[in-house]
Design an enzyme around this catalytic site. Structure first.
Site, PDB file in Angstrom:
ATOM      1  N   CYS A  81     -25.616 -30.345  21.445  1.00 26.38           N
ATOM      2  CA  CYS A  81     -26.061 -29.107  21.034  1.00 26.38           C
ATOM      3  C   CYS A  81     -27.107 -29.523  20.498  1.00 26.38           C
ATOM      4  O   CYS A  81     -27.300 -30.302  18.959  1.00 26.38           O
ATOM      5  CB  CYS A  81     -25.242 -29.038  20.132  1.00 26.38           C
ATOM      6  SG  CYS A  81     -25.311 -26.814  19.880  1.00 26.38           S
ATOM      7  N   CYS A 111     -26.655 -28.138  16.767  1.00 26.13           N
ATOM      8  CA  CYS A 111     -25.990 -29.264  15.523  1.00 26.13           C
ATOM      9  C   CYS A 111     -25.687 -29.823  15.692  1.00 26.13           C
ATOM     10  O   CYS A 111     -24.825 -30.788  14.908  1.00 26.13           O
ATOM     11  CB  CYS A 111     -24.604 -28.093  15.227  1.00 26.13           C
ATOM     12  SG  CYS A 111     -23.184 -28.161  16.296  1.00 26.13           S
ATOM     13  N   CYS A 137     -21.011 -23.551  22.358  1.00 25.74           N
ATOM     14  CA  CYS A 137     -21.354 -25.011  20.771  1.00 25.74           C
ATOM     15  C   CYS A 137     -19.445 -24.404  19.890  1.00 25.74           C
ATOM     16  O   CYS A 137     -20.109 -23.197  19.353  1.00 25.74           O
ATOM     17  CB  CYS A 137     -21.711 -24.928  20.409  1.00 25.74           C
ATOM     18  SG  CYS A 137     -21.625 -26.696  19.381  1.00 25.74           S
ATOM     19  N   CYS A 170     -21.509 -24.560  15.942  1.00 28.56           N
ATOM     20  CA  CYS A 170     -22.308 -23.258  15.976  1.00 28.56           C
ATOM     21  C   CYS A 170     -22.993 -22.254  16.170  1.00 28.56           C
ATOM     22  O   CYS A 170     -23.645 -21.469  16.250  1.00 28.56           O
ATOM     23  CB  CYS A 170     -23.741 -24.595  15.763  1.00 28.56           C
ATOM     24  SG  CYS A 170     -24.465 -24.446  17.241  1.00 28.56           S
ATOM     25  N   CYS A 175     -23.099 -24.929  33.567  1.00 30.54           N
ATOM     26  CA  CYS A 175     -23.985 -24.590  34.520  1.00 30.54           C
ATOM     27  C   CYS A 175     -25.075 -24.143  33.237  1.00 30.54           C
ATOM     28  O   CYS A 175     -24.547 -23.264  32.273  1.00 30.54           O
ATOM     29  CB  CYS A 175     -24.465 -23.450  34.878  1.00 30.54           C
ATOM     30  SG  CYS A 175     -25.603 -23.334  36.061  1.00 30.54           S
TER      31      CYS A 175
END
Length: 139
Positions: free
Chosen positions: A47, A50, A96, A99, A119
């Site tokens: 991510c 984070c 995510c 976060c 995707c």
């Protein structure tokens, strides 16, 4: 998992304008423009907000859609999903788990056996070349 929270100003300072638009405001990058769409290197995708591990190159495939596509997350509880009814359609948004960054969507038209296609916007990811796929232990 402990949540990562920041103010809007903190997110704006740490992210590019495009990453902020996609991850914090649920935007989408244009098809075929993302840095990782054609990436063939082995490694781990994290991510951008984070650094939580999300996908491994072993599970990446060319869906022809113009966005990086994966058959599964590296660790299932690193992603959360919710229904997205924007643009007059119903889709499943993935974000995510640490976060709440908007990453993209998951569809049921992926390769067998699971049939899933995650995707994902390239700008929502950062890539670590050469990183091995972890076991079921969170990174």
């Amino acid at each position: 998992m402990e949540k990562v929270t920041r103010t809007e100003e903190e997110w704006k300072l740490m992210l590019s304008d495009e990453a902020y638009k996609v991850t914090r405001k649920h935007g989408t990058e244009r098809a075929h423009t993302g840095e990782y769409n054609d990436n063939k290197e082995e490694g781990l995708y994290h991510c951008v907000c984070c650094d939580l591990s999300l996908f491994h190159s072993e599970d990446k495939f060319d869906s022809g859609t113009g966005w990086p596509s994966f058959t599964q997350p590296v660790i299932h509880n690193h992603l959360e999903s919710k229904e997205d009814r924007s643009f007059l359609m119903s889709r499943t948004e993935v974000h995510c788990a640490r976060c709440d960054a908007h990453l993209g969507h998951v569809f049921t038209d992926g390769p067998l056996p699971k049939g899933l296609r995650y995707c994902i916007n390239s700008v929502a990811l950062k890539f670590t070349a050469g990183a091995k796929k972890p076991n079921s232990v969170s990174l």
